[in-house]
Design an enzyme around this catalytic site. Sequence first.
Site, short mmCIF file in Angstrom:
data_model
loop_
_atom_site.label_atom_id
_atom_site.label_comp_id
_atom_site.label_asym_id
_atom_site.label_seq_id
_atom_site.Cartn_x
_atom_site.Cartn_y
_atom_site.Cartn_z
CB SER A 120 -0.54 -0.14 1.67
OG SER A 120 -0.01 -0.01 2.27
CG MET A 157 1.60 1.45 7.89
SD MET A 157 -0.04 2.28 7.41
CE MET A 157 0.05 3.73 7.87
CB VAL A 201 8.29 -0.16 8.72
CG1 VAL A 201 7.45 1.29 9.01
CG2 VAL A 201 6.94 -0.29 10.28
CE LYS A 202 5.90 0.91 0.03
NZ LYS A 202 4.55 0.86 -0.12
CB ILE A 203 12.03 3.09 5.67
CG1 ILE A 203 11.24 2.57 6.75
CG2 ILE A 203 12.73 3.90 6.06
CD1 ILE A 203 12.72 2.77 8.25
#
Length: 367
Positions: free
Chosen positions: A43, A107, A138-140
């Site tokens: 997402s 996310m 977790v998207k970074i």
Amino acid sequence: MKATQQLHDLGQSLWLDNITRTLLDDGTLARYIAEDSVTGLTSNPSIFDAAIGGGDAYDAGIREKAKAGLSGEKLFNELALEDLRRAADLFAPIFKSTHKVDGWVSMEVSPLLSADTDGTIAAAKEIHSLAQRENLFVKIPGTPEGIPAIEEAIFLGIPINVTLLFSREHYLASAEAYLRGLERRHAAGQHLDVGSVASVFVSRWDVASNKQLPDELHNKLGIAVCQQTYCAYRELLESPRWKKLAAAGAKPQRLLLASTGTKDPAASDTLYVSALAAPDTIDTMPEKTLLAFAEHGQLHGVMPTDGKEAEETLAKIIKAGVDIDALAAQLQTEGAASFVKSWGELLKRIVDKTGKLEDDSKGSAQK
């Protein structure tokens, strides 16, 4: 056999690059898992902006959270994590059966933090804590400021999806951060079972370069860059440095191919999916692309690992006047700016919806 099943059997994971509450509520995501070999989901702010603005599925949740005193980013994070927890639970059997290799959801940290290392680390810790799901990345972003945040997050044991990578060099910087994080954990006597993927964007290369190139080179740059990156990925997995970590229990940071929907109406709607088939990788597809590939997609072998074809194509593109390194930097900067724009639109949409729902509620009470 469906082309999606063929791709899965080849060893490439098919993830859906979309999430909406409706997909969850009406069983569509469950059907994609059962019938189209979908084994994960990604997402981003643009996806959630479209989902929240596309109907009334989120209205009750927005109203409830606003009444509880939430607003802005905190309200959005609660909404998004409600969806992502449900999706994570749907993928949980896959996550378990593949020993945590597959079955992930993602996310993103606030795009406003793309140039803020410390802020990104703090946001990653908060999302990881709030999610309460082992199979949530977790998207970074893999920006210069994001790279040290990725290393620190991996060291802290937070699973990371590195986003906004465009080139082999971007990928290698991401991989280096992953390795450093694992090496620090190893030195500290901690387990190395920390998941990660490195997301390389494809189609934006061609959107940016086609206008500069002759027809015979249209829609070839993104594929060539991914072939070049895949070669580097395979080389890294054969390196002594990686093998030492693998022997201590680490899993590879898998290469994820993103932005694989075809943007050129003159090209096949499954162009990138067919060209980028490769074992031990992931292709995250927009819903439209997934359905097209399931219906009429074809496989033409797997991506080569020697990089020869990629280098030949890139040489022709450079000769035609495209500065690939400069374009990679430009695409990453523009990608970060695009997510910031979507983030602003998303938060404004939530504010507008909150106000409208409050007005509607007052109107109903006065009747």
